[in-house]
Design a protein around this motif. Sequence first.
Motif, mmCIF file in Angstrom:
data_model
loop_
_atom_site.group_PDB
_atom_site.id
_atom_site.type_symbol
_atom_site.label_atom_id
_atom_site.label_comp_id
_atom_site.label_asym_id
_atom_site.label_seq_id
_atom_site.Cartn_x
_atom_site.Cartn_y
_atom_site.Cartn_z
ATOM 1 N N HIS A 106 12.167 -6.964 0.132
ATOM 2 C CA HIS A 106 10.753 -7.164 -0.176
ATOM 3 C C HIS A 106 10.004 -7.587 1.077
ATOM 4 O O HIS A 106 10.596 -7.950 2.099
ATOM 5 N N GLY A 107 8.678 -7.546 0.985
ATOM 6 C CA GLY A 107 7.838 -7.982 2.096
ATOM 7 C C GLY A 107 7.944 -7.049 3.270
ATOM 8 O O GLY A 107 7.952 -5.828 3.121
ATOM 9 N N ASP A 108 8.076 -7.643 4.479
ATOM 10 C CA ASP A 108 7.935 -6.806 5.682
ATOM 11 C C ASP A 108 9.214 -6.732 6.535
ATOM 12 O O ASP A 108 9.130 -7.010 7.753
ATOM 13 N N VAL A 157 5.563 -5.301 12.058
ATOM 14 C CA VAL A 157 6.253 -5.432 10.774
ATOM 15 C C VAL A 157 6.332 -4.063 10.105
ATOM 16 O O VAL A 157 5.591 -3.145 10.446
ATOM 17 N N SER A 158 7.229 -3.928 9.146
ATOM 18 C CA SER A 158 7.363 -2.666 8.405
ATOM 19 C C SER A 158 7.576 -2.977 6.936
ATOM 20 O O SER A 158 7.862 -4.116 6.551
ATOM 21 N N TYR A 159 7.430 -1.938 6.119
ATOM 22 C CA TYR A 159 7.586 -2.067 4.668
ATOM 23 C C TYR A 159 8.389 -0.875 4.164
ATOM 24 O O TYR A 159 8.448 0.177 4.814
ATOM 25 N N VAL A 160 8.986 -1.020 2.977
ATOM 26 C CA VAL A 160 9.732 0.090 2.392
ATOM 27 C C VAL A 160 8.762 1.207 2.022
ATOM 28 O O VAL A 160 7.809 1.003 1.270
ATOM 29 N N GLN A 161 9.031 2.397 2.553
ATOM 30 C CA GLN A 161 8.193 3.559 2.255
ATOM 31 C C GLN A 161 8.716 4.309 1.031
ATOM 32 O O GLN A 161 7.950 4.695 0.158
ATOM 33 N N HIS A 222 6.533 -2.268 -1.993
ATOM 34 C CA HIS A 222 7.288 -2.974 -0.955
ATOM 35 C C HIS A 222 8.622 -3.540 -1.447
ATOM 36 O O HIS A 222 9.472 -3.877 -0.632
ATOM 37 N N ARG A 223 8.813 -3.667 -2.764
ATOM 38 C CA ARG A 223 9.987 -4.379 -3.272
ATOM 39 C C ARG A 223 10.969 -3.423 -3.941
ATOM 40 O O ARG A 223 10.594 -2.615 -4.787
ATOM 41 N N ALA A 224 12.241 -3.538 -3.535
ATOM 42 C CA ALA A 224 13.308 -2.732 -4.125
ATOM 43 C C ALA A 224 14.482 -3.649 -4.469
ATOM 44 O O ALA A 224 14.672 -4.694 -3.842
ATOM 45 N N GLU A 225 15.242 -3.240 -5.473
ATOM 46 C CA GLU A 225 16.426 -3.990 -5.903
ATOM 47 C C GLU A 225 17.563 -3.022 -6.192
ATOM 48 O O GLU A 225 17.346 -1.962 -6.776
#
Length: 388
Positions: A106-108, A157-161, A222-225
């Motif tokens: 999550h987040g960056d 910073v980066s985020y999940v695409q 942005h958040r993966a599980e």
Amino acid sequence: MFGSEEMNELRVLVQDGTEESVVWHRKGNQSSLWKYGAITHTFPTQRKIKVIFEAVRGLTEFGDTALDNVRVRDGPCEAVPTPVPPIPTPTEPTPLPVTEAICSIHGDPHYNTFDKQRHDFMGTCTYTLSKLCDSNSSLPYFNVEAANEHRGGNTRVSYVQYVDIDVYGYRINLGQKRVVKVNGVSQVIPVTVVPGVSIFFSGQYVVVTTDFGLQVKFDGNHRAEITLPSTYMSKVCGICGNYNGQKTDDFLNPDGEMEANSTSLGNSWQVYNDSRCSPDHGHTPNCTADEKHMIQSNAYCGLITDPNGPFQNCHSVVDPQSYFEDCQYDLCELHLNNAALCESLQAYADVCQTAGVQLEPWRNTTFCRMYKRLLEITTCQEDITRIS
């Protein structure tokens, strides 16, 4: 209206001319059963009204609000009792379920491995999060990858695409805004890819489940599980670790050697060489003393660790410290960005509710609150006569 997020709320409003009034209202956990509600509203012939269904619901499957079977007719409403569920027939006791572990991103972005090791990693390539690495295993093969990207002009910073899942010969792509593709073809959700692999929406997430216990969730932002059953312990590898109960060895690269830090670990799990993406070179956000003091206060990230705050019931179940540190990192780097704060709080709320913790409400009308109008109906007396 069911779940551990007590902020669930459903309101029915009638807009008559320029005025809008609440005619029906329920709040809090109303159980998982369907509830009947009826409203009689009187208005002059030929005047049009608008009926609005407005819901406040949680951001996860632990705070669902659903609406179904809406009807409009002429005449007063009749009270219909809520059906009582039948008493279940006694059955043989079920065996205890296989235990599970979760790797979250999550987040960056911040990574929390299956064994609860924390990584900060800002590369913008495609990386292996988790896959079956034991070549002698008879367990079903799977592979989960994530591509990261810069956003908003901030290249530090980066985020999940997007997230890719390989399972049973299919590649499932979970993209931004919860767009889903299977083998490159866009899908209408819910869908069953093959028997044993299903994709559906749950709260703010799109969820992929398999018949062997793998579950992958992505909120399209942005958040993966990744959730794995204990049958995969010590048989997986990737940034999410080897799931052996020891977080100290969650720095293993694809060659089985220990990396010195999270940056070199993440770079080692890049899926393929791509000159268009950038590896992480390591970065520490720089805040002023005043900004750090504000960020650590209960008005910001300190809300996570506040012993008297809305997350206090979760502290003994899920350690808040790593989520507090993640929140500080993001707000320092993004200069107290309010959206980043809400995302950090929601990340901790998600893991708490997954663990079955009942949280106090932490959103309000001015802080991280999300409203959604489910349905609007414009009608008049002529329409009601025709419908009935």
